[in-house]
Design an enzyme around this catalytic site. Structure first.
Site, PDB file in Angstrom:
ATOM      1  N   HIS A 136       7.984 -14.487  28.920  1.00 61.44           N
ATOM      2  CA  HIS A 136       8.388 -13.473  27.946  1.00 61.44           C
ATOM      3  C   HIS A 136       7.850 -13.938  26.585  1.00 61.44           C
ATOM      4  O   HIS A 136       7.733 -15.130  26.343  1.00 61.44           O
ATOM      5  CB  HIS A 136       9.918 -13.484  27.947  1.00 61.44           C
TER       6      HIS A 136
ATOM      7  N   ASP B  56      14.326 -20.845  31.159  1.00 65.13           N
ATOM      8  CA  ASP B  56      14.791 -19.572  30.613  1.00 65.13           C
ATOM      9  C   ASP B  56      15.424 -18.794  31.764  1.00 65.13           C
ATOM     10  O   ASP B  56      14.736 -18.278  32.633  1.00 65.13           O
ATOM     11  CB  ASP B  56      13.592 -18.826  30.013  1.00 65.13           C
TER      12      ASP B  56
ATOM     13  N   GLN C  89      16.679 -13.785  32.960  1.00 66.57           N
ATOM     14  CA  GLN C  89      16.460 -12.772  33.982  1.00 66.57           C
ATOM     15  C   GLN C  89      17.035 -13.192  35.342  1.00 66.57           C
ATOM     16  O   GLN C  89      17.275 -12.357  36.202  1.00 66.57           O
ATOM     17  CB  GLN C  89      14.955 -12.528  34.118  1.00 66.57           C
TER      18      GLN C  89
ATOM     19  N   LYS D  89      22.618  -9.313  29.571  1.00 65.53           N
ATOM     20  CA  LYS D  89      22.029  -9.018  30.885  1.00 65.53           C
ATOM     21  C   LYS D  89      23.023  -9.326  32.012  1.00 65.53           C
ATOM     22  O   LYS D  89      22.729  -9.191  33.180  1.00 65.53           O
ATOM     23  CB  LYS D  89      20.734  -9.803  31.060  1.00 65.53           C
TER      24      LYS D  89
ATOM     25  N   CYS E 281       7.309  -7.176  27.053  1.00 68.49           N
ATOM     26  CA  CYS E 281       7.262  -8.434  26.291  1.00 68.49           C
ATOM     27  C   CYS E 281       6.510  -9.510  27.057  1.00 68.49           C
ATOM     28  O   CYS E 281       6.838 -10.699  26.953  1.00 68.49           O
ATOM     29  CB  CYS E 281       8.660  -8.948  25.931  1.00 68.49           C
TER      30      CYS E 281
HETATM   31  C1  LIG Z   1      15.500 -10.664  28.118  1.00 70.17           C
HETATM   32  C2  LIG Z   1      14.732 -11.905  28.224  1.00 70.17           C
HETATM   33  C3  LIG Z   1      14.544 -12.762  27.119  1.00 70.17           C
HETATM   34  C4  LIG Z   1      15.031 -12.419  25.732  1.00 70.17           C
HETATM   35  O1  LIG Z   1      16.396 -12.329  25.669  1.00 70.17           O
HETATM   36  P1  LIG Z   1      17.101 -11.870  24.298  1.00 70.17           P
HETATM   37  O2  LIG Z   1      18.493 -11.553  24.726  1.00 70.17           O
HETATM   38  O3  LIG Z   1      16.352 -10.674  23.811  1.00 70.17           O
HETATM   39  O4  LIG Z   1      17.012 -13.027  23.357  1.00 70.17           O
HETATM   40  C5  LIG Z   1      13.851 -13.923  27.321  1.00 70.17           C
HETATM   41  N1  LIG Z   1      13.364 -14.258  28.533  1.00 70.17           N
HETATM   42  C6  LIG Z   1      13.518 -13.471  29.619  1.00 70.17           C
HETATM   43  C7  LIG Z   1      12.969 -13.893  30.943  1.00 70.17           C
HETATM   44  C8  LIG Z   1      14.203 -12.263  29.504  1.00 70.17           C
HETATM   45  O5  LIG Z   1      14.361 -11.482  30.574  1.00 70.17           O
END
Ligand SMILES: *Cc1c(COP(=O)(O)O)cnc(C)c1O
Length: 405
Positions: A121, A198, A201, A224, A362
């Site tokens: 992302h 990260d 997701q 999320k 993104c």
């Molecule tokens: C949504 C997402 C982000 C960003 O999250 P924010 O809540 O906008 O800071 C970063 N990495 C992944 C894989 C995402 O799905």
């Protein structure tokens, strides 16, 4: 087994109409919807005990502090972190990543290497580019194959004594690929590199056990996970959080202040300068508890069923191509209809009440790899149904007829 109707009743927004059609919400990878218990927690906070935390002797402040710290413990339990103070409450994944990227400025020197994946992302690319500019470190990228999977052999070649940091998402938001993070963490630790995962997701579908995973840092966003926007977490191993310098100065993060010298507060407060999103933190805990009462194994099994069903049905449409065909993926389908711009497909779906995301998600480097401007992305959650997928398939067919020249 899920009682899908009961679950849908928990989400007031699902009874909305869009353009005269029932809302079909397939944009869960961008943000999830909010169950009534979470909405209630937010209303209760503001109607019963809204106050600033950690500094008041009065009852409201104590109640708010207790609820906030209780949420931190719920988050710790969910992720199986060793200590509650290893959970830093932030404004979300992006903020969490920036805390780590900023802190590592002090640990890196010219010629050190940072490895990121080609599936990232933007929030996971830009901070590392900035870090490299500040320190002279070099950014290396793990490439992907045509299924949208990381090429593990290429990663194995990239890791060396020069590697200081490795950053990979647990699941790709653009394609849904589940990455082999266990292997990446082990291999990185062999050369003493730190690993940040990260999990933004992954967390809606997979319950990570942070002690078993052994990642140094793990980040996620509440929005999320059926929680509100503007709140998330940075998990860090105690030893790393102690080493890492604070990101922002302000109230709450100090132990002692004079004009000569300030000493920082202990964990987690060192990273929580200023008044946090108190209500959001509390609601984050409530959202995780809600999902846990349904159960992450049940959620994953059901979503997988939706994924397989939708994949099969969508592929019956001639000219439809799915990007991201790994066997290991979450319930995300990124696709295009031959020659037709994803935005046009998305607009027609919206006319029919179906919310999907269109564009580069993104993750422009992935789109460049596949040589496409973007995709239509349908992402499913445990409150979606097969009937909704049937409606999607029908709508995509209609869009194809309307847009074909
Ligand atoms: C949504 C997402 C982000 C960003 O999250 P924010 O809540 O906008 O800071 C970063 N990495 C992944 C894989 C995402 O799905």
């Amino acid at each position: 087994m899920l009682n899908i109707q009961n679950i849908r009743n928990d989400f007031p927004i699902l009874s909305r109409q869009i353009n005269g059609n029932p809302l079909i919400y397939f944009d869960n990878a961008a943000t999830s919807q909010t169950p009534q218990v979470v909405i209630d927690a937010i209303v209760t906070y503001y109607s019963k005990y809204n106050a600033n935390i950690h500094r008041g002797v009065h009852t409201l402040s104590q109640e708010a502090t207790d609820a906030y710290e209780h949420a931190r413990q719920d988050i710790q339990t969910h992720f199986n972190a060793k200590h509650a103070h290893e959970i830093i409450l932030t404004s979300g994944t992006t903020h969490s990543i920036n805390i780590v990227a900023n802190g590592f400025s002090e640990f890196l020197k010219k010629g050190d290497e940072i490895i990121v994946s080609a599936l990232e992302h933007h929030s996971n690319i830009v901070p590392w580019q900035m870090l490299c500019q500040r320190t002279g470190a070099i950014l290396k990228v793990i490439p992907i194959n045509l299924n949208g999977e990381l090429i593990v052999e290429a990663f194995n070649e990239l890791v060396s004594e020069k590697t200081k940091l490795v950053f990979v998402n647990h699941v790709s938001n653009a394609l849904g690929t589940i990455n082999p993070i266990e292997h990446i963490i082990k291999k990185s630790h062999n050369v003493n590199a730190a690993v940040l995962i990260d999990g933004a997701q992954a967390c809606p579908h997979i319950k990570p056990d942070l002690q078993a995973l052994n990642a140094d840092f793990y980040v996620a966003s509440a929005h999320k996970l059926c929680g509100p926007t503007g709140v998330g977490m940075l998990y860090g191993k105690e030893k790393w959080l102690n080493k890492l310098p604070p990101y922002q100065g302000g109230g709450e993060m100090i132990a002692d202040v004079s004009f000569e010298k300030t000493t920082y507060a202990g964990l987690p407060h060192k990273f929580e300068a200023g008044t946090p999103n108190i209500c959001g933190g509390i609601a984050f805990g409530v959202a995780l508890n809600y999902m846990n009462t349904i159960g992450f194994e049940t959620i994953a099994a059901y979503e997988n069923e939706l994924l397989n069903y939708a994949t099969k049905q969508l592929l019956t449409i001639e000219g439809l191509k799915i990007y991201g065909t790994s066997k290991q993926k979450t319930a995300v389908i990124s696709f295009n209809l031959k020659e037709i711009h994803p935005y046009d497909v998305g607009s027609i779906l919206n006319q029919l009440g179906i919310a999907v995301r269109t564009g580069h998600h993104c993750a422009q480097p992935i789109m460049d790899f596949f040589e496409i401007p973007g995709t239509v992305r349908a992402s499913f959650s445990f409150y979606n149904t097969k009937a909704e997928i049937d409606a999607l398939v029908k709508a995509v067919k209609k869009a194809k007829t309307m847009l074909s020249i």
